[in-house]
Write an enzyme that holds these catalytic residues in place. Structure first.
Site, PDB file in Angstrom:
ATOM      1  N   ASP A 125       0.823  -1.204   0.000  1.00 31.80           N
ATOM      2  CA  ASP A 125       0.000   0.000   0.000  1.00 31.80           C
ATOM      3  C   ASP A 125       0.861   1.260   0.000  1.00 31.80           C
ATOM      4  O   ASP A 125       2.026   1.222   0.415  1.00 31.80           O
ATOM      5  CB  ASP A 125      -0.885   0.038   1.253  1.00 31.80           C
ATOM      6  CG  ASP A 125      -2.093  -0.880   1.104  1.00 31.80           C
ATOM      7  OD1 ASP A 125      -2.127  -1.645   0.133  1.00 31.80           O
ATOM      8  OD2 ASP A 125      -2.991  -0.810   1.963  1.00 31.80           O
ATOM      9  N   HIS A 169       3.820  -2.225   3.149  1.00 32.65           N
ATOM     10  CA  HIS A 169       3.809  -0.848   2.658  1.00 32.65           C
ATOM     11  C   HIS A 169       5.124  -0.548   1.971  1.00 32.65           C
ATOM     12  O   HIS A 169       6.186  -0.872   2.506  1.00 32.65           O
ATOM     13  CB  HIS A 169       3.597   0.130   3.811  1.00 32.65           C
ATOM     14  CG  HIS A 169       2.243   0.011   4.445  1.00 32.65           C
ATOM     15  ND1 HIS A 169       1.962  -0.926   5.405  1.00 32.65           N
ATOM     16  CD2 HIS A 169       1.094   0.700   4.232  1.00 32.65           C
ATOM     17  CE1 HIS A 169       0.696  -0.809   5.761  1.00 32.65           C
ATOM     18  NE2 HIS A 169       0.135   0.161   5.074  1.00 32.65           N
TER      19      HIS A 169
END
Lengths: 1113, 382
Positions: free
Chosen positions: A495, A647
Site C-alpha cells: 500500500d 507498505h
C-alpha cells in the site's frame, strides 16, 4: 498644488496608454483559457470509467440460492444417551460431603462469555451488561506443562464489567489456536508441588491485578488418567482462591471428557460448575444439532444431580455452524449471519427444519450446498425452562456477540414456565437495523447495504414446548466475501506507493524471486512517479487504487471520496493505458468491516465498479517494525490468512524491504504459491486491469492526461523554485554576513578621522515640514564639523509655515540659506538646491532626519579619495516606539545597513539614500544630475555614478536618525514609493545586470535586488499559500522544512546584523512576527508596483500622495 | 561410513567416464565431507545428477512423524517448526503417509519437506478411506494390485516421485507382520494358501515386488525402499515371522522397524529394551549389511505407571550405544482419543519431564539433524 506635467517622462510611463488595455485583454484571455481547461480537466475526472465487472462478482446476492433437493439432507441419527453413563450412583451414605454451597439459590447467575476479537461481543455487553451478573472474558491461556501462561488482558471488558457492576471472572483455558493443548494442564496438575504452587501463585496474582472475583476454568481434552490429580489440584486451587475471597468456577463438558472430573468430590470445593450444554455437534463434527432438546435435558438432569443444583450454571449456546459441502471444520457464525444466509438465499419459512427442536436449513452458495444448524432465542427459551425446573443456579450466554437478540427478551420474562402472550409476541419482532453480517470467505468485499426486519410466530404447543414459525427472515446489512483462493495460495500486497526509494528495491526483489504482487497506489504518488507505476505494470504486478490523497474515507464527503477514486483511476489510465478494478480504502482495510462508516467506502467503490480488497495478514510494518518483527508476525498470521499487507511508501520502509526476501522464502518453504489477486479470484490479469483501447482514447482521457501532465510540470517547477530560492537565500545570507563582519573589523581599524575638512553645502528639500524643520536644522547646525558649512533649504512650495520658520533661522544664522520654489517635487527641489549650493562637496538630508554633531565629518571623510563620488550615511530609526516602527528599525539594521557594509566592501552599493548622503557635485553633474524620471532619484543617481566608474562608499559612523511611518497605511505608501522607484531604477539600469566589466554591481548586488527584493518578495504569498494548502492536505512536512529554513535564515541575518551594529540581540526575535506581517505587505507593494508599471499611468495621483507621507509624525 | 546407492539399469562406459570425472570434481569440491570413499554395498548407484543419502556409521538421523491429521498427510511447515523448536533440533527426516485412497503422490508434502532441508519418509499404504485399523482388505487389496488394477496409479505415483529428484525413503505396506492393517498376511489366509493359491506372506511379497518393479520401471531410481515391520509379530506365529515377508535384498534398501511402548490404557508398561530387542534381532538377521531405520517409535503417557521420561531416555541411549545398526530413529509424535474416552498421548511433550528427557537425549551430536547428501561415485559397472 497639483503641479504634475503630462509631458514629463517617467520610467514605465505609457504615453500612448495602450499597454494596459492590451495587457488586460491578454490576461482576460489567458484566464478564460485556463478556466476552461480547468473545468474540462475536472469534468474529465468526474467521468467514471466503464468498469465492467461481471455480475457474478458485482452482485453477490445472486450467488445465494435455495437448495432445491432438500431430501438429500441427512439428519444424524440419535446419539446414544451417553449421559446415562454418568448418572450419579445412588448414595449409600446419606451424609452429604460438607459443602459451602448448600444454599445456592436457583436462577440468579447470568454469566456472559465474551471475546476481544469480535467487536459484536463488546456491543452486546454495552447494550445488555445490565442484564448480566457475571462476565467471563477470554484472558489467560496455558501454553505449556511448565505453568507458563499467555495473558491477554481484556481491559475493555473489565471496564465494561465495572460499569455494569458485574463480577469479573477471567477465563483460563488451554487452547492453542483452534486446537486443544491438554499437556499444558496435565503437566501442571500432575506436576511436582513447586510447579503447581508457582502456577497457582501466578494465576492468583493475575486475577488480583485484574480485580476479578474469581476465575472460570475451561479445560478441554484432558486425559481421564489425570482424574485424581485433577481433583486434588482443583480442590487446592479452590482453597487458595477462597483464601483471597475469590471463587472457582469450572466448565464441565458434556461427553466422554466429563470422565476426568470427579464431580462428587469437586462439588465440595468448586463454587460453580458451568455445564457446557452446547456443541453436541461441534464444528469438527459432521452437521447435526448443536444442542438437541433431548441431549440438553439428559445432560442437565445428570449433571445437576452432583453437588447442589444451585451450584450449577448452565451455558446456553446461541450461534450457528455452517458446513460447506462435507468440509470440516464448519464455520461458526453469528445469529445475524444465520438469518442473512437464509433470507438472502430466498428460503421460505418451511425450509427451516426443527429436528430435535434445533432449527436448521440448507442453501446453495455459488453452487456449493451448505448446511446450517443454529441455536436462537427459542431454543434458549426451551432450554431455560428446563434450567428453571432443574433449580440450577443460573445460566451463561455462549457467547456475547453471536446471540439472537431475542435471548435477552427471554431472560426478561418474569415466569418462564408460564409466559404471557405479550412475552411471546415480543419475541416475534426481529430487528435488523445497525448490524452487519458476513457471508462467504475471502478478501474481496462487496456490500449489500439494505436490511429488513423479520418476524416469527412464537407459541406454546400442547406439550408446553415453545415453538417458532419464522414468517420472515430478518436480513442484515451484508458483507459478501469472495476470492478465498486455495489453502496454499497467498498474495502479497503493498500500500501507499509508489515511492522512489523503496518501490524500486521491492520490485527488484519481486523480479528476482519471480513473484507477482499487487500494489495499491496513491494518486499523488502516481502523479509524482509515473515511471515507477509503468514499471510495476510492465513487470506483471497488479495495481489498485488507494485513493488520491490517502484520507480516511469514513470522514470525507461523498463528493470528495468519489473524486479520490476517480481522479486516481484517470491518472492510472493516463500512465499505464490500463484501468483497474481493485480498490483498497486507506485506514479501514480490515477483513471484517462492520461499522457503517467502514462500509461506506466499500459501498462507494462498489457503486463505481470497484472491488474492495481487504487484508488479513497485517504484520504492522508501518508502525515501529523491524525485519524480524515483520517476519515473525507473518509466520504467526499466515495460517489464518492469505492476503498480506505491506507498505512500500509513507515512511521509512527499509525494514519491509529487508524482510521481503525472507518473507518470500518462508512462504515458498511453507509450500505456498504466491499469486496475484486475480488468481485468488480465479480470473486473469486482463480481467482486473482491463487495457485501454489506446488507438481511440476518449476526449475525457486526453483532457485528463494533459491536465495531469501540466500539473506535474507545475509541481516540478514549484519544487525547483523552493529549492533554488532556499539555497540562494541561505548562501547570500552567509556571504553578506561574512562580508559585514569583515567590514566591521576594517572600520574599527580606520576609526580615527583624518584631518579633511573641505567646505560643504548641505542641501535640504522641504515640503510642508513646519513641524520638524526647526529641530532638523538645529541638529544640523550643531555640528562639530571643522570646515566651512553652507545649508541650502529648498522650500518646495510648502503651504504651511516651513518657509517662515526657515527664513527666521536663516536670518539668525548666516550659514543657512532659504530658496523658495513652486511645488515641483523633491527631485526638482534638489536640482535647484544643487545649483544654488556653493561648494563641490554636497551633503543631502531629509527634513525629518537629524544629524549628530559628527555626522558630516564622517560623511565627508571618504571623499579624500578622489575616485569616490558619493558616500552613504548610516540611517537609523529615531522613533522606534510602535511595533511597526520597531520592525522597521530592525529592517534598517539588518536589511539596509548590513547589506550596505557588504556592498561597500565590494564597491557595489546600489543606493546612497537621500536621507543621509554626501555627493561630489562635479560627479553628480557628470552623471546627468538629479533625474526626475523615477521616484527613487537617490538610487537612480547612485547607479548613474557607478556607470561613470566612480566609487560609492558607506560611512557607518555617519549616523542620521530618521523618522519612519508609524501606521500601516503610511508605511504602505512609503514602501510603495520605494518599491516602485526601485523597480523603475532596476528597469532603467537593466543593462547593468550581468554586464561584463560591471563587477560586483552587475553580478551581485543588482541581480540580488531583482531576485530577493522583487521576485522572491512577489512570490511570498504563493509560498505561504502552498504552505497552508500542504498543511491542510497532510503533506506539510516537506514544505514547512523550506519555510523553516527561510525563517531561520532571516533570524540568522538579524542576529548577525545586531552583532555587527552592537544592537541588543533580543530585537532579532521581531523577525518572526515580521515574517507574517511585514512580508505580505512588501509582497503587496511589489505586486502593486508591477501592476502600476504595467499600466504605465501611475504618475498623476502618486506624486501628491507621496509628498503627504513625508510629513507624517 | 555406509553408503546407500541408487539403482541403475544401464550405465554405458562412455557415460560412466563423464560421471567419474564429474563426481571426482564434486568430491574435490566437497572437501573433507567426501574424503572417505564410502563402502559400496547393495544396489548400484544410478544417475550421478541425483545426490544419494549417506548413512554415516558414527551417528544416526533423527526424525519425526507429526500429527498431520486424519490421513496423516497434511504436512505443514508450522507443525514441523513447532516440533523442532520444542525438541531443540532440526529433523533430518520428516515422515508422512501417502494413502492409496487419496490416489495421489504427495508432491506438496515432499517438496515442503525437502525445502525444509529434511528427507521425506513416506508410508505408502495401500488402503482406502476411512482409514480405520483392523478393517479387512478393500479395493486396494493385494490381489487387485497384482491383477494390475492400480497400475495407472502406481505409474503416476512413480513418475511424480522421480520428478522430485531427491532421495525418498519409502515404506510400502508397513507393519505387515501385525493384524491391524489390511495388507497383513493374516487377512490373506495367514499360513494357509488363500484363493490366490499362496500364503498371506507370499502374496504380500509378490505384491511388494510388483509395486517396486513397476515404480523402478518408471525410472524412479531416487527411491530408497524400506522393508518396515512391527517390532512384535502378531499373531506371534512362525508363519508370520518377518523373514516370511522379506521380498529379498534386491528390493530393499533399508530395514525398518516400528517400536512402541505402552500405547493404550489396557497395555502393560514395557521398557524400550523390552519392546525393541526381539524385533531388532529378527530384523537384523534379514540382511547383515543394510542399514536399519527405526521408522516409528513412541510411547504413551500414563501417570502412575511407567515413566515416559525414562523410556525416552533409554530409547535414545540404547539406540546410540546398543542397537548400533540403527541409522535413523523417527519419533511418532501424536495424541489421539480412543473410543472409550481415554487418550493415547505419544507426543514428546506429553509431560514436561518427557519433553526434557527427549530433548536431553536428542541433544547429543550423535543424532544428526541434517541429511548428508553426496553425489554418486560409481565404483564399478554392473
Amino acid at each position: 498644488m497639483t503641479t504634475q506635467r503630462d509631458d514629463e517622462y517617467f520610467v514605465f510611463l505609457d504615453t500612448k496608454g495602450k499597454r494596459w488595455p492590451r495587457l488586460r485583454l491578454l490576461i482576460v484571455l489567458s484566464a478564460t483559457l485556463l478556466f476552461v481547461a480547468l473545468v474540462l480537466f475536472f469534468q474529465s475526472l468526474l467521468v467514471t470509467s466503464q468498469l465492467q465487472l461481471p455480475a457474478t462478482i458485482r452482485e453477490m446476492k445472486a450467488r445465494l440460492k435455495v437448495l432445491e433437493t432438500r431430501d438429500a439432507q441427512v439428519i444424524p441419527g440419535k446419539h446414544k444417551a451417553l449421559w446415562n453413563d454418568f448418572a450419579k450412583a445412588p448414595a449409600t451414605d446419606q451424609s452429604q460431603p460438607a459443602s459451602r454451597h448448600r444454599d445456592r439459590p436457583p436462577g440468579v447467575v447470568r454469566l456472559g462469555f465474551s471475546v476481544d476479537w469480535d467487536p459484536g461481543s463488546y456491543e452486546s455487553l454495552r447494550e445488555h451488561g445490565n442484564e448480566l451478573t457475571h462476565l467471563c472474558p477470554e484472558w489467560l491461556t496455558m501454553t505449556d506443562g511448565e505453568g507458563n501462561m499467555a495473558v491477554k488482558r481484556d481491559t475493555l471488558a473489565a471496564d465494561l464489567a465495572k460499569k455494569h457492576h458485574l463480577v469479573l471472572l477471567p477465563l483460563l483455558n488451554n487452547l492453542d489456536g483452534d486446537d486443544a493443548n491438554p499437556e499444558a494442564v496435565e503437566g501442571i496438575i500432575n506436576g511436582p508441588e513447586d510447579r503447581r504452587a508457582h502456577f497457582v501463585g501466578a494465576l492468583l496474582a493475575e486475577l488480583r491485578a485484574a480485580g476479578a472475583g474469581g476465575v472460570v476454568i475451561d479445560w478441554v481434552e484432558i486425559d481421564v488418567s489425570y482424574r485424581q490429580a485433577m481433583t486434588a489440584f482443583l480442590l487446592d486451587l479452590a482453597t487458595a482462591l477462597h483464601d483471597i475471597k475469590m471463587e472457582l468456577w469450572l466448565c464441565i463438558p458434556a461427553g466422554m471428557e466429563l470422565n476426568v472430573y470427579d464431580l462428587e468430590k469437586l462439588a465440595a470445593g468448586v463454587d460453580r460448575f458451568v455445564a457446557i450444554l452446547h456443541d453436541e455437534n461441534s464444528e469438527k463434527d459432521p452437521p447435526g444439532p448443536i444442542a438437541s432438546q433431548e441431549w440438553f435435558s439428559g445432560w442437565l438432569a445428570t449433571m445437576t444431580e452432583y453437588g447442589q443444583p444451585g451450584q450449577w450454571v448452565v451455558a446456553i449456546g446461541s450461534y450457528g455452524y455452517d458446513w460447506a459441502a462435507d468440509e470440516l471444520p464448519a464455520e461458526e457464525i453469528d445469529f445475524d449471519d444465520v438469518m442473512t444466509r437464509a433470507g438472502r438465499a430466498g428460503l421460505r419459512p418451511e425450509d427451516i427444519g426443527s429436528h430435535s427442536l434445533n432449527p436448521h436449513f440448507q442453501y446453495l452458495d455459488n453452487g456449493v450446498p451448505h448446511t446450517v444448524w443454529f441455536l436462537d432465542a427459542i431454543t434458549a427459551f426451551n432450554q431455560m425452562r428446563l434450567v428453571a425446573s432443574s433449580q440450577a443456579g443460573g445460566i451463561a450466554i455462549s457467547r456475547l456477540g453471536t446471540e439472537d437478540p431475542g435471548v435477552w427478551k427471554v431472560l426478561a420474562i418474569h415466569d418462564i414456565n408460564t409466559p404471557s402472550a405479550r412475552d411471546l409476541a415480543a419475541l416475534g419482532q426481529m430487528r435488523a437495523e445497525g448490524k452487519t453480517s458476513h457471508v462467504g470467505t475471502g478478501e474481496f468485499l462487496t456490500v449489500e447495504p439494505t436490511w429488513e426486519d423479520g418476524a416469527r410466530q412464537v407459541s406454546l404447543d400442547e406439550n408446553g414446548t415453545v415453538i417458532e414459525h419464522l414468517e420472515k427472515f430478518p436480513t442484515y446489512r451484508t458483507v459478501y466475501h469472495q476470492g478465498q483462493g486455495g489453502a496454499d495460495q497467498v498474495t502479497i500486497t503493498f500500500d501507499d506507493g509508489p515511492d522512489p526509494v523503496y518501490t524500486p528495491r521491492i520490485l527488484d526483489i519481486l523480479k528476482r524471486e519471480e513473484v507477482k504482487a499487487a500494489f495499491f497506489l496513491i494518486g499523488s504518488n502516481i502523479e509524482s512517479y509515473p515511471a515507477l507505476v509503468r514499471r510495476i505494470v510492465d513487470e506483471g504486478h497488479e495495481i489498485g487504487i488507494h485513493t488520491y490523497t490517502h484520507p480516511n474515507l469514513a470522514t470525507v464527503s461523498n463528493e470528495r471520496a468519489f473524486l479520490e477514486l476517480n481522479a486516481t483511476e484517470r491518472l492510472i489510465e493516463t500512465v499505464t493505458n490500463r484501468s483497474t478494478t481493485l480498490f483498497r480504502p486507506p485506514y479501514n482495510a480490515d477483513s471484517r468491516p462492520h461499522l457503517e462508516s467502514e462500509l461506506r467506502a466499500v459501498q462507494l467503490a462498489q457503486s463505481l465498479g470497484y472491488l474492495t480488497v481487504s487484508n488479513n495478514v497485517d504484520p504492522e510494518d508501518w508502525h515501529d517494525a523491524t525485519r524480524e518483527s515483520i517476519i515473525e508476525r507473518i509466520k504467526e498470521l499466515r495460517p489464518h490468512g492469505n492476503v498480506i499487507l505491506l507498505h512500500d511508501a509513507g515512511g521509512n520502509r527499509s525494514a519491509t524491504v529487508a524482510a521481503l526476501p525472507e518473507i518470500i522464502a518462508y512462504l515458498k518453504r511453507r509450500g505456498d504459491s504466491i499469486v496475484p489477486l486475480g488468481a485468488m479470484l480465479g480470473v486473469g490479469p486482463e480481467f482486473l486491469m482491463p487495457p485501454q483501447r489506446a488507438e481511440h482514447p476518449s476526449l475525457a482521457q486526453v483532457v485528463s492526461a494533459s491536465g495531469f501532465k501540466a500539473l506535474h510540470v507545475v509541481e516540478e517547477l514549484l519544487w525547483a523554485f523552493m529549492i533554488v530560492a532556499t539555497v540562494l537565500t541561505f548562501v547570500r545570507a552567509l556571504f553578506v554576513a561574512a562580508l559585514a563582519f569583515v567590514h566591521r573589523r576594517r572600520e574599527k581599524r580606520n576609526i580615527l578621522l583624518q584631518p579633511f575638512h573641505p567646505p560643504v553645502s548641505v542641501v535640504l528639500a522641504a515640503f510642508n515640514e513646519a513641524k520638524v524643520i526647526r529641530e532638523t536644522l538645529a541638529a544640523l547646525l550643531d555640528t562639530r564639523y571643522a570646515g566651512l558649512l553652507q545649508v541650502v533649504v529648498v522650500d518646495d512650495g510648502s503651504s504651511d509655515a516651513t518657509a517662515a520658520i526657515v527664513g527666521e533661522i536663516a536670518a539668525a544664522d548666516s550659514r543657512v540659506r532659504l530658496v523658495t520654489t513652486p511645488n515641483r517635487g523633491k527631485a526638482r527641489a534638489l536640482q535647484t538646491g544643487f545649483v544654488v549650493a556653493d561648494h563641490e562637496v554636497l551633503v543631502t538630508l531629509d527634513a525629518d532626519t537629524r544629524f549628530t554633531p559628527d555626522t558630516i565629518a564622517h560623511l565627508v571623510a571618504p571623499l579624500r579619495d578622489d575616485t569616490v563620488a558619493a558616500v552613504s550615511g548610516h540611517v537609523r530609526v529615531g522613533n522606534a516606539r510602535t511595533f511597526i516602527a520597531r520592525c522597521q528599525s530592525l529592517e534598517y539594521i539588518c536589511g539596509f545597513n548590513l547589506d550596505r557594509r557588504a556592498y561597500d566592501l565590494l564597491d557595489c552599493i546600489t543606493v546612497v539614500p537621500g536621507a543621509a548622503s554626501c555627493l561630489r557635485k562635479s560627479a553628480v553633474i557628470a552623471a546627468g544630475g538629479i533625474s526626475t524620471d523615477t521616484l527613487a532619484e537617490d538610487t537612480d543617481l547612485t547607479l548613474a555614478l557607478h556607470r561613470l566608474g566612480r566609487q560609492v562608499r558607506y560611512a557607518p559612523q555617519a549616523i542620521a536618525w530618521t523618522e519612519v511611518p508609524e501606521s500601516f497605511t503610511d508605511l504602505t505608501r512609503q514602501r510603495f514609493r520605494w518599491g516602485f522607484g526601485t523597480l523603475q531604477c532596476l528597469w532603467k539600469h537593466r543593462d547593468l545586470v550581468f554586464k561584463p566589466g560591471q563587477g560586483p554591481l552587475g553580478w551581485f548586488s543588482l541581480p540580488g535586488t531583482w531576485f530577493f527584493q522583487i521576485f522572491l518578495v512577489a512570490l511570498t504569498p504563493l509560498v505561504d499559500l502552498l504552505l497552508l494548502l500542504s498543511l491542510f492536505w497532510g503533506a506539510g512536512a516537506e514544505i514547512s522544512l523550506y519555510f523553516v529554513v527561510f525563517l531561520l535564515t532571516d533570524l540568522f541575518l538579524a542576529v548577525a546584523a545586531c552583532l555587527v551594529e552592537g544592537e541588543p540581540l533580543r530585537q532579532a526575535w521581531l523577525m518572526v512576527p515580521m515574517r507574517f506581517l511585514y512580508r505580505p505587505l512588501l509582497a503587496w507593494v511589489v505586486w502593486k508596483s508591477i501592476q502600476k508599471a504595467l499600466k504605465g499611468a501611475w504618475v498623476r495621483w502618486d506624486k501628491l500622495k507621496r509628498t503627504a507621507s513625508v510629513v507624517t509624525h | 561410513m555406509k553408503y546407500l546407492g541408487l539403482f541403475s539399469r544401464d550405465l554405458r562406459p562412455s557415460r560412466l567416464a563423464t560421471l567419474l570425472l564429474a563426481t571426482a570434481l564434486l568430491l574435490c569440491l566437497g572437501g573433507g565431507v567426501a574424503a572417505e570413499v564410502p563402502k559400496q554395498q547393495g544396489p548400484l548407484p544410478g544417475d550421478a545428477k541425483q545426490p544419494a543419502l549417506i548413512f554415516p556409521s558414527d551417528g544416526a538421523y533423527c526424525g519425526a512423524f507429526l500429527d498431520f491429521g486424519n490421513s496423516e498427510d497434511k504436512v505443514t511447515l508450522e507443525a514441523i517448526e513447532k516440533f523442532e523448536r520444542m525438541v531443540g533440533k532440526h529433523q533430518a527426516i520428516i515422515a508422512s503417509s501417502s494413502f492409496w485412497g487419496e490416489m495421489t503422490f504427495p508432491s506438496k508434502n515432499v517438496s515442503l519437506i525437502i525445502r525444509h532441508g529434511s528427507i521425506p519418509l513416506i508410508f505408502w499404504s495401500p488402503w482406502d478411506r476411512p482409514y480405520d485399523q483392523e478393517k479387512p482388505p478393500d479395493r486396494f487389496g493385494l490381489e487387485e494390485i497384482l491383477a494390475g488394477k492400480w497400475d495407472a496409479y502406481i505409474d503416476q505415483w512413480a513418475l511424480a516421485a522421480k520428478e522430485t529428484n531427491v532421495p525418498l525413503l519409502v515404506s510400502w505396506g508397513l507393519e505387515m507382520n501385525g493384524n491391524w492393517f489390511p495388507w497383513s498376511g493374516c487377512w490373506y489366509g495367514g499360513e494357509h494358501a488363500g484363493p490366490s493359491g499362496q500364503t498371506g506372506p507370499e502374496l504380500y511379497k509378490k505384491a511388494y515386488r510388483y509395486v517396486v518393479d513397476r515404480v523402478r520401471a518408471r525410472g524412479a531410481a531416487n527411491i530408497l525402499w524400506g522393508f518396515h515391520a512391527n517390532h512384535y509379530t502378531y499373531p506371534h506365529d512362525g508363519w508370520n515371522r518377518m523373514s516370511n515377508y522379506y521380498p529379498g535384498p534386491d528390493y530393499v534398501d533399508w530395514l525398518g522397524l516400528s517400536v512402541y511402548g505402552k500405547q493404550f490404557a489396557d497395555d502393560d508398561w514395557a521398557s524400550f529394551k523390552n519392546v525393541m530387542e526381539e524385533g531388532y534381532q529378527e530384523l537384523a538377521l534379514l540382511d547383515e549389511e543394510k542399514p536399519i531405520l527405526v521408522a516409528e517409535f513412541g510411547v504413551g503417557e500414563f501417570p502412575g505407571e511407567g515413566s515416559k521420561a525414562e523410556w525416552l531416555s533409554e530409547a535414545l541411549e540404547l539406540l546410540r550405544t546398543h542397537y548400533t545398526r540403527v541409522r535413523a530413529a523417527v519419533y511418532w509424535h501424536e495424541r489421539w482419543a480412543n473410543a472409550d474416552g481415554t487418550f493415547s498421548n505419544l507426543r514428546v511433550n506429553s509431560s514436561p519431564e518427557a519433553l526434557a528427557a527427549f530433548r536431553r537425549g536428542l541433544s547429543l551430536p550423535y543424532w544428526l539433524e541434517r541429511p548428508q547428501l553426496q553425489a554418486k561415485k560409481p565404483t564399478h559397472s554392473p
